[in-house]
Design an enzyme around this catalytic site. Sequence first.
Site, PDB file in Angstrom:
ATOM      1  N   ASP A   8       0.811  -1.219   0.000  1.00 50.74           N
ATOM      2  CA  ASP A   8       0.000   0.000   0.000  1.00 50.74           C
ATOM      3  C   ASP A   8       0.843   1.267   0.000  1.00 50.74           C
ATOM      4  O   ASP A   8       0.462   2.289   0.586  1.00 50.74           O
ATOM      5  CB  ASP A   8      -0.965  -0.001   1.204  1.00 50.74           C
ATOM      6  CG  ASP A   8      -1.809  -1.251   1.243  1.00 50.74           C
ATOM      7  OD1 ASP A   8      -2.188  -1.739   0.163  1.00 50.74           O
ATOM      8  OD2 ASP A   8      -2.081  -1.754   2.345  1.00 50.74           O
ATOM      9  N   HIS A  36      -4.675  -1.789  -5.716  1.00 49.37           N
ATOM     10  CA  HIS A  36      -3.891  -0.646  -6.209  1.00 49.37           C
ATOM     11  C   HIS A  36      -4.837   0.461  -6.645  1.00 49.37           C
ATOM     12  O   HIS A  36      -5.704   0.240  -7.493  1.00 49.37           O
ATOM     13  CB  HIS A  36      -3.000  -1.081  -7.381  1.00 49.37           C
ATOM     14  CG  HIS A  36      -1.966  -2.098  -6.981  1.00 49.37           C
ATOM     15  ND1 HIS A  36      -1.112  -2.681  -7.867  1.00 49.37           N
ATOM     16  CD2 HIS A  36      -1.645  -2.620  -5.760  1.00 49.37           C
ATOM     17  CE1 HIS A  36      -0.311  -3.522  -7.218  1.00 49.37           C
ATOM     18  NE2 HIS A  36      -0.631  -3.508  -5.944  1.00 49.37           N
ATOM     19  N   THR A 306      -9.496  -4.979   1.744  1.00 46.22           N
ATOM     20  CA  THR A 306     -10.311  -5.535   2.836  1.00 46.22           C
ATOM     21  C   THR A 306     -10.968  -4.460   3.703  1.00 46.22           C
ATOM     22  O   THR A 306     -11.791  -4.785   4.559  1.00 46.22           O
ATOM     23  CB  THR A 306      -9.443  -6.404   3.762  1.00 46.22           C
ATOM     24  OG1 THR A 306      -8.378  -5.591   4.266  1.00 46.22           O
ATOM     25  CG2 THR A 306      -8.861  -7.591   3.030  1.00 46.22           C
ATOM     26  N   GLY A 307     -10.575  -3.204   3.531  1.00 46.96           N
ATOM     27  CA  GLY A 307     -11.151  -2.124   4.351  1.00 46.96           C
ATOM     28  C   GLY A 307     -10.630  -2.109   5.779  1.00 46.96           C
ATOM     29  O   GLY A 307     -11.053  -1.292   6.601  1.00 46.96           O
TER      30      GLY A 307
HETATM   31  P1  GDP Z   1      -0.832   0.374  -3.482  1.00 52.39           P
HETATM   32  O1  GDP Z   1      -1.384  -0.926  -3.020  1.00 52.39           O
HETATM   33  O2  GDP Z   1       0.641   0.472  -3.258  1.00 52.39           O
HETATM   34  O3  GDP Z   1      -1.203   0.716  -4.902  1.00 52.39           O
HETATM   35  O4  GDP Z   1      -1.490   1.494  -2.559  1.00 52.39           O
HETATM   36  P2  GDP Z   1      -3.048   1.606  -2.157  1.00 52.39           P
HETATM   37  O5  GDP Z   1      -3.803   2.040  -3.335  1.00 52.39           O
HETATM   38  O6  GDP Z   1      -3.488   0.371  -1.460  1.00 52.39           O
HETATM   39  O7  GDP Z   1      -2.976   2.725  -1.037  1.00 52.39           O
HETATM   40  C1  GDP Z   1      -2.422   3.975  -1.288  1.00 52.39           C
HETATM   41  C2  GDP Z   1      -3.483   5.054  -1.003  1.00 52.39           C
HETATM   42  O8  GDP Z   1      -2.853   6.321  -0.935  1.00 52.39           O
HETATM   43  C3  GDP Z   1      -4.522   5.168  -2.104  1.00 52.39           C
HETATM   44  O9  GDP Z   1      -5.746   5.514  -1.534  1.00 52.39           O
HETATM   45  C4  GDP Z   1      -3.983   6.313  -2.982  1.00 52.39           C
HETATM   46  O10 GDP Z   1      -5.008   6.980  -3.687  1.00 52.39           O
HETATM   47  C5  GDP Z   1      -3.391   7.207  -1.913  1.00 52.39           C
HETATM   48  N1  GDP Z   1      -2.247   8.019  -2.354  1.00 52.39           N
HETATM   49  C6  GDP Z   1      -1.265   7.727  -3.235  1.00 52.39           C
HETATM   50  N2  GDP Z   1      -0.331   8.703  -3.238  1.00 52.39           N
HETATM   51  C7  GDP Z   1      -0.736   9.624  -2.336  1.00 52.39           C
HETATM   52  C8  GDP Z   1      -0.176  10.842  -1.840  1.00 52.39           C
HETATM   53  O11 GDP Z   1       0.899  11.276  -2.230  1.00 52.39           O
HETATM   54  N3  GDP Z   1      -0.882  11.505  -0.879  1.00 52.39           N
HETATM   55  C9  GDP Z   1      -2.056  11.051  -0.388  1.00 52.39           C
HETATM   56  N4  GDP Z   1      -2.657  11.790   0.555  1.00 52.39           N
HETATM   57  N5  GDP Z   1      -2.611   9.904  -0.814  1.00 52.39           N
HETATM   58  C10 GDP Z   1      -1.950   9.188  -1.759  1.00 52.39           C
HETATM   59  P1  IMO Z   2      -0.824  -4.215  -2.265  1.00 53.86           P
HETATM   60  O1  IMO Z   2      -0.393  -4.742  -3.629  1.00 53.86           O
HETATM   61  C1  IMO Z   2      -0.882  -4.786   2.049  1.00 53.86           C
HETATM   62  C2  IMO Z   2      -0.634  -8.897   3.524  1.00 53.86           C
HETATM   63  C3  IMO Z   2      -1.908  -9.298   4.245  1.00 53.86           C
HETATM   64  C4  IMO Z   2      -1.357 -10.306   5.231  1.00 53.86           C
HETATM   65  C5  IMO Z   2      -0.263 -10.997   4.432  1.00 53.86           C
HETATM   66  C6  IMO Z   2      -0.700 -12.308   3.794  1.00 53.86           C
HETATM   67  O2  IMO Z   2      -2.134  -3.541  -2.263  1.00 53.86           O
HETATM   68  O3  IMO Z   2       0.266  -3.437  -1.630  1.00 53.86           O
HETATM   69  P2  IMO Z   2      -2.335 -12.936   1.795  1.00 53.86           P
HETATM   70  O4  IMO Z   2      -3.789 -12.660   1.604  1.00 53.86           O
HETATM   71  O5  IMO Z   2      -1.479 -12.432   0.696  1.00 53.86           O
HETATM   72  O6  IMO Z   2      -2.062 -14.369   2.107  1.00 53.86           O
HETATM   73  O7  IMO Z   2      -1.941 -12.132   3.140  1.00 53.86           O
HETATM   74  O8  IMO Z   2       0.116 -10.090   3.406  1.00 53.86           O
HETATM   75  N1  IMO Z   2      -0.829  -8.356   2.159  1.00 53.86           N
HETATM   76  C7  IMO Z   2      -0.869  -7.057   1.875  1.00 53.86           C
HETATM   77  N2  IMO Z   2      -0.807  -5.979   2.665  1.00 53.86           N
HETATM   78  N3  IMO Z   2      -0.975  -4.622   0.717  1.00 53.86           N
HETATM   79  C8  IMO Z   2      -1.019  -5.696  -0.103  1.00 53.86           C
HETATM   80  O9  IMO Z   2      -1.044  -5.583  -1.437  1.00 53.86           O
HETATM   81  C9  IMO Z   2      -0.998  -6.986   0.472  1.00 53.86           C
HETATM   82  N4  IMO Z   2      -1.024  -8.232  -0.033  1.00 53.86           N
HETATM   83  C10 IMO Z   2      -0.923  -9.058   1.014  1.00 53.86           C
HETATM   84  O10 IMO Z   2      -2.509  -8.206   4.870  1.00 53.86           O
HETATM   85  O11 IMO Z   2      -0.755  -9.630   6.314  1.00 53.86           O
HETATM   86 MG    MG Z   3      -2.871  -1.687  -1.771  1.00 63.28          MG
END
Ligand code: GDP
Ligand code: IMO
Ligand code: MG
Length: 441
Positions: A8, A36, A306-307
């Site tokens: 994330d 993502h 998952t929220g």
């Molecule tokens: P990923 O799994 O690495 O793609 O990241 P996620 O999408 O799960 O979580 C990143 C969150 O941060 C998302 O809600 C993006 O829209 C948000 N986001 C990304 N870059 C920035 C930033 O520079 N500032 C803020 N405030 N939010 C960001």
């Molecule tokens: P993105 O691509 C954050 C974590 C789960 C758990 C462990 C194993 O959005 O960054 P799994 O379901 O893969 O067997 O879970 O890995 N996990 C993540 N945490 N971002 C992810 O993906 C994750 N993918 C798996 O929370 O701790």
């Molecule tokens: Mg993510």
Amino acid sequence: MVGLQWGDEGKGKVVDLLTRVHDVVVRYNGGANAGHTVVIGDERYALHLLPSGVLWPDKQCVIGNGTVVDPVVLLDEIAGLEQRDIQVSNRLLLSDRAHVVMPYHREHDAALEKRLAKAAEGTDGDRSIGTTRRGIGPAYADKVHRSTAIRVGDLFHPDPLRAKLRVICAIRSAELAALGVDAPPLDAERLADQYIEIGSQIEPLVTDTVYYLHDCLKEGRPILFEGANACLLDIDHGTYPYVTSSNCSTLGISPGTGVLGRHVNRVVGIMKAYTTRVGAGPFPTEQNNDIGQEIRDRGNEYGTTTGRPRRCGWLDLVAVRYSAMICGATSLSCMLLDVLSGMDELRLCVGYRLPDGSVTDRFPPDATRLEQVEPVYETLSGWSEDIRHVERRSSLPPAARQYIDRIESFVGVPVDLISVGPERSQTLVTDEMADIRPAAV
Ligand code: GDP
Ligand code: IMO
Ligand code: MG
């Protein structure tokens, strides 16, 4: 492109930006455990299986052989985008060798987690990993077991598939019952009918993606590899056993796509300006207090898949430097810097104190050892200015520049991209990344 923490980090945003200068975007690991996010104007997209380059209408997307694909989620995701007028089916390729996540994988994932959490009621403590319950671990386990696995290509051979499912369902039903699942035995015939039908729906997407990618290389088409999950969740190099079940570091690119690492000439490591983690496992800089809550509120740190509320803490530079080393990062993208605005002071973890009192700057990729370390911090002053509309690094408040400078000097890799908000335009890039400067997007 790869995440350097526990996921994330903002990978979706960076992949979307980088796609502009690539022809092909490839997922090489993981499955629908990934979430993502890409924000374009008022539109927000949460992608789980589709590469985050999919929002560019003319780019080719590939889901490689190293992934585990839940075809029901995939079809839903495609339909969801097509409803929003983003055509996907005509430019998505799925490997015939990707493994299929079946409904019993999800059930097994959830049942095992429940059983392991139950240990908490005894003396053993909660042993659950806090998985996303998307069936990832059981599907990869089947891949390694071999005899009980189903690959995408198997869905097109009805009779052998049906025969295989009969055996698998008998075994799985017994295993699920042993895990305490109170449900009727799995119905192999129904499952076979359902997955033969699903197979016919996805068949037009399916190909040998290894040959496809090598053809692209021969033609000199630029390819972007999108890591899902993150380096510290890597099955071999992460905080085992609190990891996911694939090689999500860049080391997974070769087995997950059939393309040797020497074809990768630039590695963008994505990191948050602080640290988060979802699920269980050690997290030395975690702030289980008001500071953590403040970061969670400001950064809206709740899981995309998952929220779940994400655990939040200070930036752990020991961990980031380790991941940058494993992944061979040539450039860093520092995301969500805006979230830190308004904090009086900021802490950076630059070492770990071990139980014997000594200090190390090496990361132990093992949960038991990592649980025992105490972070050693440097304290930097914060900044109060709102930086969400700053357009270049030199215009950031001095304290924010010092923060980024310290990341660079500690990790030893340049920060070429700084993100100050979720939108494409809220991105500061150095000349190294001028080709993706969002002004031109
Ligand atoms: P990923 O799994 O690495 O793609 O990241 P996620 O999408 O799960 O979580 C990143 C969150 O941060 C998302 O809600 C993006 O829209 C948000 N986001 C990304 N870059 C920035 C930033 O520079 N500032 C803020 N405030 N939010 C960001
Ligand atoms: P993105 O691509 C954050 C974590 C789960 C758990 C462990 C194993 O959005 O960054 P799994 O379901 O893969 O067997 O879970 O890995 N996990 C993540 N945490 N971002 C992810 O993906 C994750 N993918 C798996 O929370 O701790
Ligand atoms: Mg993510």
